[in-house]
Design a protein around this motif. Structure first.
Motif, short mmCIF file in Angstrom:
data_model
loop_
_atom_site.label_atom_id
_atom_site.label_comp_id
_atom_site.label_asym_id
_atom_site.label_seq_id
_atom_site.Cartn_x
_atom_site.Cartn_y
_atom_site.Cartn_z
N ARG A 71 -64.63 -8.25 96.70
CA ARG A 71 -64.45 -8.26 98.28
C ARG A 71 -65.72 -9.05 98.83
O ARG A 71 -65.52 -9.76 99.82
N ASP A 72 -66.74 -8.85 98.47
CA ASP A 72 -67.95 -9.33 98.88
C ASP A 72 -67.81 -11.01 98.64
O ASP A 72 -68.61 -11.64 99.35
N THR A 73 -67.08 -11.44 97.68
CA THR A 73 -66.86 -13.01 97.43
C THR A 73 -65.69 -13.41 97.96
O THR A 73 -65.45 -14.46 97.44
N TYR A 74 -65.19 -12.62 98.73
CA TYR A 74 -63.64 -13.09 99.29
C TYR A 74 -63.87 -14.48 99.77
O TYR A 74 -64.68 -14.64 100.66
N PRO A 75 -62.86 -15.22 99.61
CA PRO A 75 -61.82 -15.03 98.66
C PRO A 75 -61.83 -15.55 97.22
O PRO A 75 -61.21 -14.91 96.52
N THR A 76 -62.90 -16.50 97.00
CA THR A 76 -62.55 -17.25 95.79
C THR A 76 -63.99 -17.64 95.11
O THR A 76 -64.17 -18.13 94.15
N GLY A 77 -64.89 -16.45 95.54
CA GLY A 77 -66.40 -16.68 95.36
C GLY A 77 -66.70 -16.35 93.78
O GLY A 77 -67.67 -16.65 93.17
N MET A 78 -65.66 -15.65 93.11
CA MET A 78 -65.98 -15.20 91.55
C MET A 78 -65.32 -16.40 90.80
O MET A 78 -65.35 -16.21 89.42
N PHE A 79 -64.56 -17.28 91.41
CA PHE A 79 -63.79 -18.19 90.34
C PHE A 79 -64.68 -19.14 89.67
O PHE A 79 -65.66 -19.57 90.27
N CYS A 80 -64.25 -19.55 88.53
CA CYS A 80 -64.84 -20.57 87.57
C CYS A 80 -64.47 -21.88 87.64
O CYS A 80 -64.90 -22.70 86.75
N VAL A 81 -63.40 -22.17 88.31
CA VAL A 81 -62.62 -23.55 88.19
C VAL A 81 -62.47 -24.00 89.71
O VAL A 81 -62.47 -23.34 90.73
N GLU A 292 -59.68 -18.41 82.37
CA GLU A 292 -60.53 -19.50 82.79
C GLU A 292 -60.86 -19.21 84.33
O GLU A 292 -62.11 -19.40 84.76
N ALA A 293 -59.85 -19.03 85.15
CA ALA A 293 -59.99 -19.17 86.55
C ALA A 293 -61.03 -17.93 86.90
O ALA A 293 -61.98 -18.23 87.88
N MET A 294 -60.58 -16.79 86.66
CA MET A 294 -61.61 -15.61 87.05
C MET A 294 -61.77 -14.53 86.02
O MET A 294 -61.23 -13.59 86.07
N PRO A 295 -62.70 -15.14 85.20
CA PRO A 295 -63.15 -14.25 83.98
C PRO A 295 -63.88 -12.91 84.45
O PRO A 295 -64.37 -13.21 85.88
N LEU A 296 -63.77 -11.82 83.78
CA LEU A 296 -64.40 -10.64 84.23
C LEU A 296 -65.43 -10.16 83.19
O LEU A 296 -64.98 -10.11 82.05
N ILE A 297 -66.48 -9.91 83.69
CA ILE A 297 -67.56 -9.47 82.77
C ILE A 297 -67.70 -7.82 83.25
O ILE A 297 -68.14 -7.62 84.11
N ARG A 298 -67.32 -6.96 82.20
CA ARG A 298 -67.58 -5.59 82.25
C ARG A 298 -67.08 -5.24 83.44
O ARG A 298 -67.88 -4.48 84.26
#
Ligand code: DLL
Length: 434
Positions: A71-81, A292-298
């Motif tokens: 939510r804090d990084t809405y909409p795409t702030g956690m994307f890696c590509v 690839e697009a939005m990996p999740l760590i823990r």
């Protein structure tokens, strides 16, 4: 009919699987650190560098991620590509706060579909089958997830989405549908509607199995679904952040297989954040190993479950998780006592006079919390005799009290009077929060 979708991976010796996970985890931490400002900042704040992760146990050095981060990084702030590599978005409805958006590369879509193709194969679904996908299509991941999984497998998809139940049942009958995917609550509604239409699911259709999930459902409800419809009911699990529906039970039905070459799971004590032993309940935490697009760590999913690490009798070596018993944030606290809606469902579904629908209403009257359960009676159980009804109410109250350790008001309501659901059902109204 093949028993496995990918026998080499699905039956890989556990030690080899762990080595594979370790390699993938090491690559992942470099990948997210280099590509995602969000993860780089998080790692830096925790004083951890990708090089610090050398073994599977090192995962505990990594910080958690939670839904609020999305939510804090809405909409795409956690994307890696970059956008050019994305082929799809899904988004959650966002009932509390902003919606969360998940992006997918082509590879992510293929991995997602493959996870489900493995699960579908593990219960004997194959090319000859026709799968009716009655999960919602669109931003919700249920419809398109099951759709792509089924196409990957080579089964035929009937993409009805949810709703328009009468037509769904006619198509099911006329097209010889053999399997269905929808929420357990929607299937209950289908069973009820089929009766009204004089469609006997056993003799008028070819339906033989269903993939039910997207909401909690108890073992007792599963038994009811099976006995009222004559089909085999399989659990299917996933969340939009992980991709969507991903994991199913196999034909042994002793847990949902989590594909360890793609996902690494931990079961942690929600309060201490420490791992709980195999077989004990804790909170599911997931790390995606191939996204690839939005990996999740823990990622703290908040679902409560148990993990079984020993190989399944089906031959698959990947870990299994038990049916989700609730969400750590779904728990209602009534007069200091923790209540999970799933506990209520388990109690009610064991009582034959109780129908398939109930609603929990929590309120605060003066200083005291109160909990009422409205319960639909089974069609055949309604009696004109007041004494019968009082006796039944007493029986239900004491069964609930035994399990919950809480006095609960029971209100018996007429069959058909509680709301029906075409997607995820709502089982609790907490008036203290309104
Ligand atoms: O519900 C994905 C899905 C679609 C799974 C279709 C299965 C079938 P979300 O909308 O993000 O994604 O909701 C995920 O639903 O954290 C659980 O609390 C709950 N849930 C999903 N599957 C199950 C299940 C989809 N089999 C949230 N049993 C999860 C219990 C489930 N709860």
């Amino acid at each position: 009919m093949p028993e496995y979708w990918d026998p080499e991976i699905e039956t890989m010796p556990i030690d080899d699987l762990k080595k594979l996970q370790e390699e993938k985890l090491k690559q992942l931490v470099h990948y997210v650190y280099e590509r995602s400002p969000f993860y780089r900042k998080r790692f830096d704040e925790h004083g951890v560098k990708p090089e610090d992760i050398q073994t599977l146990d090192d995962i505990r050095k990594l910080p958690f991620t939670v839904k609020q981060d999305l939510r804090d990084t809405y909409p795409t702030g956690m994307f890696c590509v970059p956008n050019t590599e994305l082929v799809r978005f899904h988004a959650s409805s966002g009932t509390t706060g902003k919606p969360t958006v998940v992006g997918y590369t082509q590879h992510d879509i293929e991995e997602w579909a493959e996870s489900l193709a493995r699960g579908f194969t593990s219960v004997g679904l194959g090319e000859n089958d026709i799968l009716q996908v009655s999960y919602g299509y669109g931003l919700f991941t249920g419809g398109l997830g099951a759709h792509y999984g089924s196409e990957k497998l080579g089964a035929t998809v009937l993409p009805t989405s949810s709703g328009n139940t009468e037509r769904q049942l006619e198509l099911m009958r006329d097209l010889d549908v053999t399997a269905i995917a929808c929420t357990p609550s929607y299937f209950l509604y289908m069973i009820e509607t089929a009766k009204k239409l004089n469609i006997d699911l056993r003799s008028d259709t070819k339906l033989r199995m269903g993939f039910f999930g997207a909401e909690p459902w108890s073992e007792e409800l599963k038994r009811r679904i099976e006995s009222e419809s004559g089909i085999k009911a399989y659990d299917i699990y996933g969340t939009s952040e992980m991709s969507g529906p991903l994991f199913t039970e196999c034909s042994e039905q002793c847990g949902v297989h989590i594909w360890a070459d793609k996902f690494l799971i931990e079961i942690l004590d929600p309060e201490t954040g420490q791992p709980v032993p195999d077989g004990e309940t804790g909170e599911l935490v997931i790390t995606t190993l191939t996204k690839e697009a939005m990996p999740l760590i823990r990622y703290r999913v908040r679902d409560l479950t148990r993990k079984f690490s020993e190989p399944c009798p089906c031959g698959r070596t990947h870990p299994r998780i038990a049916r989700i018993s609730g969400r750590s944030d779904d728990m209602i606290i009534v007069r200091g006592i923790n209540v999970f809606p799933g506990q209520v469902e388990s109690v009610l579904m064991k009582i034959p006079e109780v129908g398939n629908h109930f609603m929990i209403i929590v309120d605060r009257i003066g200083p005291l919390d109160s909990m009422k359960v409205q319960i639909e009676m089974h069609e055949s159980a309604f009696s004109d005799k007041m004494s019968d009804m009082m006796e039944l109410k007493g029986k239900i109250s004491s069964a609930l009290k035994n399990v919950l350790n809480l006095a609960v008001e029971v209100e018996l309501v007429e069959h058909g009077s509680l709301p029906r659901s075409e997607g995820k059902s709502k089982k609790v109204i907490d008036k203290r929060k309104i």
